[in-house]
Design a protein around this motif. Structure first.
Motif, PDB file in Angstrom:
ATOM      1  N   ARG A 101       0.820  -1.213   0.000  1.00 30.65           N
ATOM      2  CA  ARG A 101       0.000   0.000   0.000  1.00 30.65           C
ATOM      3  C   ARG A 101       0.850   1.258   0.000  1.00 30.65           C
ATOM      4  O   ARG A 101       0.438   2.287  -0.521  1.00 30.65           O
ATOM      5  CB  ARG A 101      -0.950  -0.032   1.192  1.00 30.65           C
ATOM      6  N   ARG A 105       0.010   3.810  -2.911  1.00 27.80           N
ATOM      7  CA  ARG A 105      -0.674   5.051  -2.593  1.00 27.80           C
ATOM      8  C   ARG A 105       0.162   6.029  -1.792  1.00 27.80           C
ATOM      9  O   ARG A 105      -0.313   7.093  -1.419  1.00 27.80           O
ATOM     10  CB  ARG A 105      -1.964   4.753  -1.822  1.00 27.80           C
ATOM     11  N   ALA A 108       0.223   3.876   4.171  1.00 31.70           N
ATOM     12  CA  ALA A 108      -0.241   2.558   4.570  1.00 31.70           C
ATOM     13  C   ALA A 108      -1.007   2.630   5.873  1.00 31.70           C
ATOM     14  O   ALA A 108      -0.840   3.553   6.661  1.00 31.70           O
ATOM     15  CB  ALA A 108       0.945   1.610   4.737  1.00 31.70           C
TER      16      ALA A 108
END
Length: 205
Positions: A101, A105, A108
């Motif tokens: 993640r 992105r 996390a």
């Protein structure tokens, strides 16, 4: 129905010998627990994760870390030992999710693992009131025997039990995951449970 208790009865003395410095006992202890860790790992690895990581990689990492860190294990019972292995596996799984993640992105967050995958009731509280492997066994000490029996089943039998009994998915979701109709999955599950019953029954002789 009665079951052979040799698997569970051997772990306690193996654990004691291993903690006392017996390297052969330690190796045997890890060998006997590998199928258990593998089944827990397969339960934790969601379908979206399978494209990125193989459960066997988590198993290998977990067993290696447990082996290296064995001197720090301060438990004395089989239950504490299995809980320690699950804790290491849980940490590795969460670590992998965080890395994924973060890469995707830029951030996390902690992600809950599959229900029941990291608790004392791993093989309990099944998806349905039907007779299940958990009801065939009595107590947490039988988890090792159950994991080994499941590992001996054909791959599609393993998968349907994993999804239905361990991940506790409804049959419609199991059917979607396996690319089959609900009816086909229900029949497959019934055959898998019967085969597992036979496997466990053979251990009683």
């Amino acid at each position: 129905m009665s079951y052979d208790k040799s698997t569970s009865s051997i772990l306690a003395p193996l654990l004691a010998k291993a903690r006392a410095g017996d390297s052969a006992a330690r190796d045997e202890l890890f060998t006997r627990c590998r199928s258990y860790v593998n089944l827990v790992a397969r339960t934790q690895v969601e379908s979206w994760m399978r494209q990125k990581v193989d459960a066997s990689d988590l198993v290998q990492q977990t067993m290696l870390e447990a082996y290296r860190g064995f001197p720090q294990f301060d438990g004395g019972t089989e239950g504490e030992w299995l809980a320690w292995l699950r804790k290491i596996l849980s940490h590795n799984t969460q670590d992998f999710i965080r890395r994924m993640r973060t890469e995707k992105r830029g951030g996390a967050k902690e992600v809950p693992l599959q229900a029941g995958s990291d608790s004392e009731g791993f093989f309990h509280d099944p998806a349905s009131p039907d007779e299940t492997p958990s009801q065939m066994l009595s107590g947490r000490e039988r988890e090792i025997a159950l994991a080994q029996a499941i590992e001996r089943l054909p791959e599609d039998y393993q998968e349907v039990i994993l999804l239905r009994n361990l991940q506790r998915l409804p049959f419609d979701d199991v059917a979607e995951r396996m690319g089959r109709t609900r009816g086909a999955v229900q029949m497959l599950w019934a055959r898998a449970i019967q085969k597992l019953t036979d496997e466990l029954g053979s251990e009683s002789t």
